[in-house]
Design an enzyme around this catalytic site. Structure first.
Site, PDB file in Angstrom:
ATOM      1  N   HIS A 165     -55.465 -65.758 -14.400  1.00  0.00           N
ATOM      2  CA  HIS A 165     -55.135 -65.673 -13.155  1.00  0.00           C
ATOM      3  C   HIS A 165     -54.317 -66.603 -12.176  1.00  0.00           C
ATOM      4  O   HIS A 165     -53.311 -66.446 -11.793  1.00  0.00           O
ATOM      5  CB  HIS A 165     -56.406 -65.018 -12.499  1.00  0.00           C
ATOM      6  CG  HIS A 165     -56.220 -64.716 -11.148  1.00  0.00           C
ATOM      7  ND1 HIS A 165     -56.296 -63.738 -10.522  1.00  0.00           N
ATOM      8  CD2 HIS A 165     -55.841 -65.484  -9.913  1.00  0.00           C
ATOM      9  CE1 HIS A 165     -56.167 -63.505  -9.360  1.00  0.00           C
ATOM     10  NE2 HIS A 165     -55.761 -64.472  -8.952  1.00  0.00           N
ATOM     11  N   GLU A 166     -55.042 -67.920 -12.651  1.00  0.00           N
ATOM     12  CA  GLU A 166     -54.559 -69.271 -11.808  1.00  0.00           C
ATOM     13  C   GLU A 166     -53.182 -69.611 -12.336  1.00  0.00           C
ATOM     14  O   GLU A 166     -52.218 -69.788 -11.697  1.00  0.00           O
ATOM     15  CB  GLU A 166     -55.454 -70.348 -11.948  1.00  0.00           C
ATOM     16  CG  GLU A 166     -56.896 -70.059 -11.393  1.00  0.00           C
ATOM     17  CD  GLU A 166     -56.949 -69.216  -9.787  1.00  0.00           C
ATOM     18  OE1 GLU A 166     -55.713 -69.630  -9.067  1.00  0.00           O
ATOM     19  OE2 GLU A 166     -57.726 -68.477  -9.502  1.00  0.00           O
TER      20      GLU A 166
ATOM     21  N   HIS B 159     -50.320 -67.667 -10.973  1.00  0.00           N
ATOM     22  CA  HIS B 159     -49.995 -68.103  -9.710  1.00  0.00           C
ATOM     23  C   HIS B 159     -48.685 -68.984 -10.009  1.00  0.00           C
ATOM     24  O   HIS B 159     -47.878 -68.929  -9.049  1.00  0.00           O
ATOM     25  CB  HIS B 159     -50.991 -68.421  -8.695  1.00  0.00           C
ATOM     26  CG  HIS B 159     -51.814 -67.715  -8.235  1.00  0.00           C
ATOM     27  ND1 HIS B 159     -51.409 -66.926  -7.195  1.00  0.00           N
ATOM     28  CD2 HIS B 159     -53.099 -67.390  -8.317  1.00  0.00           C
ATOM     29  CE1 HIS B 159     -52.262 -66.027  -6.823  1.00  0.00           C
ATOM     30  NE2 HIS B 159     -53.525 -66.386  -7.394  1.00  0.00           N
TER      31      HIS B 159
ATOM     32  N   CYS C 101     -58.223 -61.711  -5.707  1.00  0.00           N
ATOM     33  CA  CYS C 101     -57.456 -62.773  -5.392  1.00  0.00           C
ATOM     34  C   CYS C 101     -57.478 -62.997  -3.859  1.00  0.00           C
ATOM     35  O   CYS C 101     -57.372 -62.119  -2.912  1.00  0.00           O
ATOM     36  CB  CYS C 101     -55.762 -62.531  -5.783  1.00  0.00           C
ATOM     37  SG  CYS C 101     -54.930 -64.005  -5.350  1.00  0.00           S
ATOM     38  N   LEU C 102     -57.847 -64.486  -3.622  1.00  0.00           N
ATOM     39  CA  LEU C 102     -57.922 -64.833  -2.175  1.00  0.00           C
ATOM     40  C   LEU C 102     -56.433 -64.766  -1.386  1.00  0.00           C
ATOM     41  O   LEU C 102     -56.703 -64.597  -0.231  1.00  0.00           O
ATOM     42  CB  LEU C 102     -58.357 -66.315  -2.258  1.00  0.00           C
ATOM     43  CG  LEU C 102     -59.786 -66.779  -2.865  1.00  0.00           C
ATOM     44  CD1 LEU C 102     -59.851 -68.122  -3.067  1.00  0.00           C
ATOM     45  CD2 LEU C 102     -60.815 -66.014  -2.098  1.00  0.00           C
TER      46      LEU C 102
ATOM     47  N   GLY D 198     -61.224 -69.722  -8.214  1.00  0.00           N
ATOM     48  CA  GLY D 198     -60.175 -70.393  -8.593  1.00  0.00           C
ATOM     49  C   GLY D 198     -59.379 -70.484  -7.565  1.00  0.00           C
ATOM     50  O   GLY D 198     -59.215 -69.736  -6.771  1.00  0.00           O
TER      51      GLY D 198
ATOM     52  N   GLN E 222     -51.177 -71.242  -3.615  1.00  0.00           N
ATOM     53  CA  GLN E 222     -51.939 -70.529  -2.642  1.00  0.00           C
ATOM     54  C   GLN E 222     -52.148 -71.299  -1.349  1.00  0.00           C
ATOM     55  O   GLN E 222     -52.782 -70.918  -0.370  1.00  0.00           O
ATOM     56  CB  GLN E 222     -53.423 -69.961  -3.127  1.00  0.00           C
ATOM     57  CG  GLN E 222     -52.964 -68.870  -4.263  1.00  0.00           C
ATOM     58  CD  GLN E 222     -54.512 -68.717  -4.779  1.00  0.00           C
ATOM     59  OE1 GLN E 222     -55.056 -69.211  -5.747  1.00  0.00           O
ATOM     60  NE2 GLN E 222     -55.046 -67.502  -4.220  1.00  0.00           N
TER      61      GLN E 222
HETATM   62 ZN    ZN Z   1     -55.116 -65.520  -6.954  1.00  0.00          ZN
END
Ligand code: ZN
Length: 193
Positions: free
Chosen positions: A150-151, A154, A108-109, A46, A51
């Site tokens: 999670h997304e 953000h 998380c990226l 995701g 991000q």
């Molecule tokens: Zn993340």
């Protein structure tokens, strides 16, 4: 486009609604393409627009059988991990459908190299729009519900580290080598969670 990392204030701001006038526009479709490419290249399941340094309420998600190939049947079941087709949601709104929380490792990226146990609602409903402006309503449980929560976080400037069980904070390497294949009960015991 490169994925921004924890410390960049864009990850801590509330993202803005995508204006109706931008729905169906070439720049919006281009941004979605960039997000999908960045998510797949990472690879991740995701990605939210902040991000990529863009403060817009836009998320993409995708999880495929290929990405789950390293997990055993039992691990997939324990994580309630199932296929998520490529989905893009503009201005998503999340509704939690259960008080029941599930705990599992999440990463998380934008916080590369780390992972932690995070409690998330078992079931959620997310509504919003497609990039073309069509209404979307998704009901999800387990793993896909976790990705959505999670997304969506953000978009409100929240990272998983704000919600994690702090004692479970691990490097990805430790999770892979030490905890792969172990039950959540065993992991919790080892970490003193
Ligand atoms: Zn993340």
């Amino acid at each position: 486009m490169t994925i921004v990392e924890a410390g960049d204030p864009v990850l801590r701001r509330r993202a803005s609604e995508v204006p109706a006038a931008e729905l169906g526009s070439a720049p919006l479709f281009e941004l979605v393409d960039e997000m999908v490419a960045a998510m797949r290249a990472a690879p991740g399941v995701g990605l939210a627009a902040p991000q990529l340094g863009i403060g817009s309420r836009l998320i993409v998600l995708e999880d495929t059988a290929e990405r789950m190939a390293h997990l055993s049947e039992e691990e997939r079941r324990e994580r309630a991990r199932s296929d998520v087709p490529l989905t893009c949601i503009v201005n998503p709104v999340l509704e939690s459908m259960s008080d029941e929380k599930e705990v599992f490792f999440e990463g998380c990226l934008s916080v590369p190299g780390y992972s932690a146990l995070v409690p998330r609602a078992h079931e959620v409903v997310v509504s919003g729009l497609s990039p073309a402006g069509e209404p979307i309503r998704l009901r999800a449980t387990g793993w896909p519900a976790r990705i959505l929560q999670h997304e969506l976080d953000h978009l409100d400037g929240t990272l998983y580290v704000d919600r994690m069980l702090t004692r479970s904070f691990c490097t990805v390497e430790e999770v892979r080598t030490r905890y792969a294949g172990k039950s959540l009960a065993e992991i919790a015991k080892e970490l003193g969670v």
